[in-house]
Write a protein that holds these residues in place. Structure first.
Motif, PDB file in Angstrom:
ATOM      1  N   UNK A   3      27.322  36.588  44.394  1.00 52.39           N
ATOM      2  CA  UNK A   3      28.081  37.527  43.557  1.00 52.39           C
ATOM      3  C   UNK A   3      27.126  38.162  42.548  1.00 52.39           C
ATOM      4  N   UNK A   4      27.014  39.475  42.596  1.00 53.78           N
ATOM      5  CA  UNK A   4      26.122  40.179  41.673  1.00 53.78           C
ATOM      6  C   UNK A   4      26.748  40.246  40.282  1.00 53.78           C
ATOM      7  N   UNK A   5      25.924  40.589  39.308  1.00 52.24           N
ATOM      8  CA  UNK A   5      26.412  40.797  37.947  1.00 52.24           C
ATOM      9  C   UNK A   5      27.451  41.917  37.928  1.00 52.24           C
ATOM     10  N   UNK A   6      27.239  42.934  38.758  1.00 53.04           N
ATOM     11  CA  UNK A   6      28.143  44.081  38.813  1.00 53.04           C
ATOM     12  C   UNK A   6      29.557  43.644  39.213  1.00 53.04           C
ATOM     13  N   UNK A   7      29.665  42.871  40.314  1.00 53.84           N
ATOM     14  CA  UNK A   7      31.010  42.461  40.746  1.00 53.84           C
ATOM     15  C   UNK A   7      31.642  41.548  39.711  1.00 53.84           C
ATOM     16  N   UNK A   8      30.862  40.704  39.065  1.00 51.81           N
ATOM     17  CA  UNK A   8      31.412  39.821  38.039  1.00 51.81           C
ATOM     18  C   UNK A   8      32.009  40.631  36.885  1.00 51.81           C
ATOM     19  N   UNK A   9      31.314  41.694  36.485  1.00 51.26           N
ATOM     20  CA  UNK A   9      31.830  42.565  35.426  1.00 51.26           C
ATOM     21  C   UNK A   9      33.110  43.263  35.872  1.00 51.26           C
ATOM     22  N   UNK A  10      33.122  43.798  37.107  1.00 52.86           N
ATOM     23  CA  UNK A  10      34.292  44.521  37.599  1.00 52.86           C
ATOM     24  C   UNK A  10      35.491  43.583  37.768  1.00 52.86           C
ATOM     25  N   UNK A  11      35.237  42.370  38.230  1.00 55.13           N
ATOM     26  CA  UNK A  11      36.316  41.383  38.357  1.00 55.13           C
ATOM     27  C   UNK A  11      36.946  41.132  36.992  1.00 55.13           C
TER      28      UNK A  11
END
Length: 90
Positions: A3-11
């Protein structure tokens, strides 16, 4: 999968949990590099789970079920009774 930082932020921003993401990965349809679990698929999956829930409740009412097999042949079935001789009590 990583899980990238990007998906973690969007989640976090969109209220999508890790469990939701895992559900989509496990049961969604794929289109190129996308995994999609739409309303229709989610509703169908829920129906499958509800049917399974009803069956599990019936198995619980019986205290369990045993199926005896020999290779690919199903031989017999019966209600489960633990070795200590007392059936399941709710």
């Amino acid at each position: 999968m990583h899980a990238t930082q990007h998906i973690q932020q969007r989640m976090s921003q969109r209220g999508v949990s890790r469990d939701m993401v895992q559900l989509v990965l496990n049961h969604g349809r794929t289109e190129q590099d996308k995994y999609i679990l739409g309303r229709k698929e989610a509703s169908q999956r829920l129906g499958v789970i509800q049917r399974e829930s009803r069956l599990l409740k019936k198995v619980l009412d019986k205290g369990g079920v045993v199926v005896i097999a020999d290779g690919e042949s199903l031989i017999t079935t019966y209600n489960y009774v633990p070795k200590h001789g007392r059936p399941y009590q709710r």
